[in-house]
Design a protein around this motif. Structure first.
Motif, PDB file in Angstrom:
ATOM      1  N   ILE A  99       0.828  -1.204   0.000  1.00 43.36           N
ATOM      2  CA  ILE A  99       0.000   0.000   0.000  1.00 43.36           C
ATOM      3  C   ILE A  99       0.864   1.256   0.000  1.00 43.36           C
ATOM      4  O   ILE A  99       1.973   1.270   0.534  1.00 43.36           O
ATOM      5  CB  ILE A  99      -0.981   0.042   1.191  1.00 43.36           C
ATOM      6  N   GLU A 100       0.321   2.286  -0.642  1.00 38.23           N
ATOM      7  CA  GLU A 100       0.958   3.600  -0.681  1.00 38.23           C
ATOM      8  C   GLU A 100      -0.128   4.622  -0.376  1.00 38.23           C
ATOM      9  O   GLU A 100      -1.034   4.844  -1.175  1.00 38.23           O
ATOM     10  CB  GLU A 100       1.562   3.861  -2.059  1.00 38.23           C
ATOM     11  N   GLU A 101      -0.061   5.229   0.796  1.00 41.11           N
ATOM     12  CA  GLU A 101      -1.133   6.100   1.269  1.00 41.11           C
ATOM     13  C   GLU A 101      -0.739   7.569   1.160  1.00 41.11           C
ATOM     14  O   GLU A 101       0.381   7.966   1.482  1.00 41.11           O
ATOM     15  CB  GLU A 101      -1.483   5.766   2.723  1.00 41.11           C
ATOM     16  N   HIS A 102      -1.700   8.371   0.694  1.00 37.75           N
ATOM     17  CA  HIS A 102      -1.534   9.821   0.572  1.00 37.75           C
ATOM     18  C   HIS A 102      -2.755  10.499   1.173  1.00 37.75           C
ATOM     19  O   HIS A 102      -3.740   9.845   1.525  1.00 37.75           O
ATOM     20  CB  HIS A 102      -1.412  10.229  -0.903  1.00 37.75           C
ATOM     21  N   SER A 103      -2.732  11.809   1.261  1.00 39.51           N
ATOM     22  CA  SER A 103      -3.920  12.562   1.646  1.00 39.51           C
ATOM     23  C   SER A 103      -4.821  12.755   0.434  1.00 39.51           C
ATOM     24  O   SER A 103      -4.395  12.617  -0.714  1.00 39.51           O
ATOM     25  CB  SER A 103      -3.529  13.930   2.215  1.00 39.51           C
ATOM     26  N   HIS A 104      -6.087  13.095   0.698  1.00 36.07           N
ATOM     27  CA  HIS A 104      -7.021  13.397  -0.390  1.00 36.07           C
ATOM     28  C   HIS A 104      -6.477  14.515  -1.283  1.00 36.07           C
ATOM     29  O   HIS A 104      -6.470  14.410  -2.508  1.00 36.07           O
ATOM     30  CB  HIS A 104      -8.365  13.861   0.189  1.00 36.07           C
ATOM     31  N   ALA A 105      -6.069  15.602  -0.650  1.00 32.20           N
ATOM     32  CA  ALA A 105      -5.600  16.761  -1.417  1.00 32.20           C
ATOM     33  C   ALA A 105      -4.389  16.402  -2.259  1.00 32.20           C
ATOM     34  O   ALA A 105      -4.257  16.849  -3.411  1.00 32.20           O
ATOM     35  CB  ALA A 105      -5.269  17.922  -0.472  1.00 32.20           C
ATOM     36  N   ASP A 106      -3.521  15.595  -1.709  1.00 30.49           N
ATOM     37  CA  ASP A 106      -2.318  15.193  -2.439  1.00 30.49           C
ATOM     38  C   ASP A 106      -2.669  14.323  -3.641  1.00 30.49           C
ATOM     39  O   ASP A 106      -2.132  14.497  -4.742  1.00 30.49           O
ATOM     40  CB  ASP A 106      -1.366  14.461  -1.496  1.00 30.49           C
ATOM     41  N   MET A 107      -3.584  13.373  -3.463  1.00 23.47           N
ATOM     42  CA  MET A 107      -3.984  12.523  -4.587  1.00 23.47           C
ATOM     43  C   MET A 107      -4.575  13.363  -5.713  1.00 23.47           C
ATOM     44  O   MET A 107      -4.265  13.164  -6.896  1.00 23.47           O
ATOM     45  CB  MET A 107      -4.989  11.471  -4.120  1.00 23.47           C
ATOM     46  N   ALA A 108      -5.432  14.318  -5.363  1.00 28.31           N
ATOM     47  CA  ALA A 108      -6.018  15.192  -6.381  1.00 28.31           C
ATOM     48  C   ALA A 108      -4.937  15.999  -7.089  1.00 28.31           C
ATOM     49  O   ALA A 108      -4.954  16.158  -8.318  1.00 28.31           O
ATOM     50  CB  ALA A 108      -7.052  16.116  -5.744  1.00 28.31           C
ATOM     51  N   ALA A 109      -3.980  16.492  -6.323  1.00 27.91           N
ATOM     52  CA  ALA A 109      -2.889  17.273  -6.914  1.00 27.91           C
ATOM     53  C   ALA A 109      -2.008  16.407  -7.807  1.00 27.91           C
ATOM     54  O   ALA A 109      -1.512  16.868  -8.854  1.00 27.91           O
ATOM     55  CB  ALA A 109      -2.047  17.913  -5.803  1.00 27.91           C
ATOM     56  N   ARG A 110      -1.811  15.154  -7.435  1.00 24.84           N
ATOM     57  CA  ARG A 110      -0.996  14.248  -8.241  1.00 24.84           C
ATOM     58  C   ARG A 110      -1.671  13.942  -9.578  1.00 24.84           C
ATOM     59  O   ARG A 110      -1.016  13.868 -10.614  1.00 24.84           O
ATOM     60  CB  ARG A 110      -0.729  12.956  -7.466  1.00 24.84           C
ATOM     61  N   TYR A 111      -2.987  13.731  -9.546  1.00 18.50           N
ATOM     62  CA  TYR A 111      -3.724  13.562 -10.803  1.00 18.50           C
ATOM     63  C   TYR A 111      -3.611  14.827 -11.663  1.00 18.50           C
ATOM     64  O   TYR A 111      -3.433  14.760 -12.877  1.00 18.50           O
ATOM     65  CB  TYR A 111      -5.197  13.283 -10.529  1.00 18.50           C
ATOM     66  N   GLN A 112      -3.744  15.991 -11.015  1.00 17.41           N
ATOM     67  CA  GLN A 112      -3.656  17.250 -11.753  1.00 17.41           C
ATOM     68  C   GLN A 112      -2.280  17.409 -12.389  1.00 17.41           C
ATOM     69  O   GLN A 112      -2.156  17.840 -13.540  1.00 17.41           O
ATOM     70  CB  GLN A 112      -3.932  18.422 -10.814  1.00 17.41           C
ATOM     71  N   ALA A 113      -1.242  17.040 -11.647  1.00 16.56           N
ATOM     72  CA  ALA A 113       0.115  17.116 -12.210  1.00 16.56           C
ATOM     73  C   ALA A 113       0.250  16.176 -13.404  1.00 16.56           C
ATOM     74  O   ALA A 113       0.811  16.549 -14.442  1.00 16.56           O
ATOM     75  CB  ALA A 113       1.143  16.764 -11.135  1.00 16.56           C
ATOM     76  N   GLY A 114      -0.278  14.965 -13.270  1.00 15.36           N
ATOM     77  CA  GLY A 114      -0.226  14.030 -14.380  1.00 15.36           C
ATOM     78  C   GLY A 114      -0.971  14.535 -15.594  1.00 15.36           C
ATOM     79  O   GLY A 114      -0.500  14.401 -16.730  1.00 15.36           O
ATOM     80  N   ALA A 115      -2.143  15.146 -15.365  1.00 19.25           N
ATOM     81  CA  ALA A 115      -2.938  15.691 -16.467  1.00 19.25           C
ATOM     82  C   ALA A 115      -2.248  16.875 -17.129  1.00 19.25           C
ATOM     83  O   ALA A 115      -2.463  17.139 -18.321  1.00 19.25           O
ATOM     84  CB  ALA A 115      -4.314  16.105 -15.950  1.00 19.25           C
ATOM     85  N   SER A 116      -1.419  17.581 -16.368  1.00 25.07           N
ATOM     86  CA  SER A 116      -0.750  18.776 -16.870  1.00 25.07           C
ATOM     87  C   SER A 116       0.619  18.492 -17.476  1.00 25.07           C
ATOM     88  O   SER A 116       1.309  19.419 -17.919  1.00 25.07           O
ATOM     89  CB  SER A 116      -0.600  19.802 -15.728  1.00 25.07           C
ATOM     90  N   GLY A 117       1.031  17.234 -17.453  1.00 24.29           N
ATOM     91  CA  GLY A 117       2.339  16.891 -17.993  1.00 24.29           C
ATOM     92  C   GLY A 117       3.493  17.307 -17.101  1.00 24.29           C
ATOM     93  O   GLY A 117       4.630  17.456 -17.558  1.00 24.29           O
ATOM     94  N   LEU A 118       3.221  17.468 -15.804  1.00 24.75           N
ATOM     95  CA  LEU A 118       4.256  17.852 -14.846  1.00 24.75           C
ATOM     96  C   LEU A 118       4.786  16.617 -14.123  1.00 24.75           C
ATOM     97  O   LEU A 118       4.061  15.640 -13.948  1.00 24.75           O
ATOM     98  CB  LEU A 118       3.688  18.845 -13.824  1.00 24.75           C
ATOM     99  N   PRO A 119       6.040  16.644 -13.674  1.00 27.09           N
ATOM    100  CA  PRO A 119       6.612  15.449 -13.045  1.00 27.09           C
ATOM    101  C   PRO A 119       6.163  15.223 -11.606  1.00 27.09           C
ATOM    102  O   PRO A 119       6.241  14.109 -11.106  1.00 27.09           O
ATOM    103  CB  PRO A 119       8.123  15.706 -13.101  1.00 27.09           C
ATOM    104  N   PHE A 120       5.727  16.290 -10.925  1.00 31.82           N
ATOM    105  CA  PHE A 120       5.322  16.116  -9.532  1.00 31.82           C
ATOM    106  C   PHE A 120       4.295  17.169  -9.134  1.00 31.82           C
ATOM    107  O   PHE A 120       4.107  18.178  -9.821  1.00 31.82           O
ATOM    108  CB  PHE A 120       6.523  16.155  -8.579  1.00 31.82           C
TER     109      PHE A 120
END
Length: 288
Positions: A99-120
């Motif tokens: 398992i790899e656990e994050h916060s809600h806000a972090d997961m949303a931000a990680r998806y946003q980074a992925g959608a934006s073509g950003l590395p993190f």
């Protein structure tokens, strides 16, 4: 451009053993039908990503599909624990689960980074939290402008994202309305996207503030009416609260869980047949 195919065809062509897979949908539009098809086709070694893994991931984990889970909260909403998830963590049944656990806000931000073509992704999260001690992917950086200490985590870019939505047109444009959650970001971040929908229409007739995923974002569209049950689809059907309560007992025992999944998922050809099987079972119990 999106292809209109059956769900069986979409999973067979796009989901491989060992893939990184996100099935998103918050409160409603949870893609249960797609999760069941992954189970039917016996996929293994998946990294499953979801902000709020609930019953569908409990089923996929319990049937041995997953080797890893990336998430921010897990449970049976309004009821309690996910017993198959818990068993995989505590006893390694049917297989060990990382398992790899994050916060809600972090997961949303990680998806946003992925959608934006950003590395993190960068957030102000995890201040005073012990989670960074457990999850080494949570790093801290200094803002080059203010000197502020910020949390950084890798972008999410699934091999496949699966969403359920209300409608798609014949060109493959997909309409989502109601609570949207992170479906848009999860789709834009992915290499391939499967969208199951309540209906295929000539004109989306999108209401104000709806989300429309254009056809060039979506790989496959699959017509699967009621494909989000037992969650709900805004404007189509209500949440089946009784099923969430019943699942707590069904999933507590390994053998009862396996028998239920064999009868209603593995022994059915598709989600429509699954729905008929579950409804017949409920009718028998109500007349007993």
């Amino acid at each position: 451009m999106a292809e209109l195919v059956t769900l069986r065809e979409a999973v067979a062509s796009l989901v491989r053993d060992g893939a990184t897979m996100a099935l998103e949908g918050f409160t409603h539009l949870i893609p249960f039908a797609a999760g069941h098809e992954v189970i039917r086709q016996g996929r293994r070694g998946l990294t499953l990503i979801r902000m709020t893994p609930d019953l569908i991931y409990d089923q996929m984990i319990g049937m041995g599909c997953a080797s890893r889970l990336v998430f921010s909260w897990g449970g049976n909403p309004g009821v309690g624990s996910l017993h198959r998830f818990r068993d995989a963590i505590q006893a390694g049944w049917p297989a060990p689960l990382e398992i790899e656990e994050h916060s809600h806000a972090d997961m949303a931000a990680r998806y946003q980074a992925g959608a934006s073509g950003l590395p993190f992704a960068v957030t102000r999260g995890y201040v005073g939290s012990d989670l960074p001690k457990q999850n080494l992917k949570i790093k801290f950086i200094e803002c080059p402008f203010t000197g502020e200490r910020l949390a950084a985590t890798p972008a999410i870019n699934p091999d496949v994202t699966v969403i359920h939505a209300q409608r798609a047109d014949r060109a493959g444009n997909v309409l989502i309305y109601g609570i949207i959650g992170v479906q848009k970001e999860a789709a834009l971040a992915a290499k391939r996207v499967i969208a199951t929908v309540e209906e295929i229409v000539e004109d989306l007739q999108a209401p104000p503030n709806a989300c429309v995923l254009p056809a060039w974002v979506v790989t496959c569209v699959c017509h699967v009416p009621e494909g989000a049950r037992p969650s709900y689809a805004h404007g189509y059907y209500k949440r089946d609260n009784a099923f969430y309560v019943a699942w707590d007992e069904i999933s507590r025992d390994r053998e009862r869980f396996r028998q239920w999944m064999q009868r209603h998922v593995l022994s059915t050809a598709d989600f429509a047949e699954y729905r008929r099987s579950v409804e017949a079972d409920a009718n028998m119990k109500s007349h007993a």
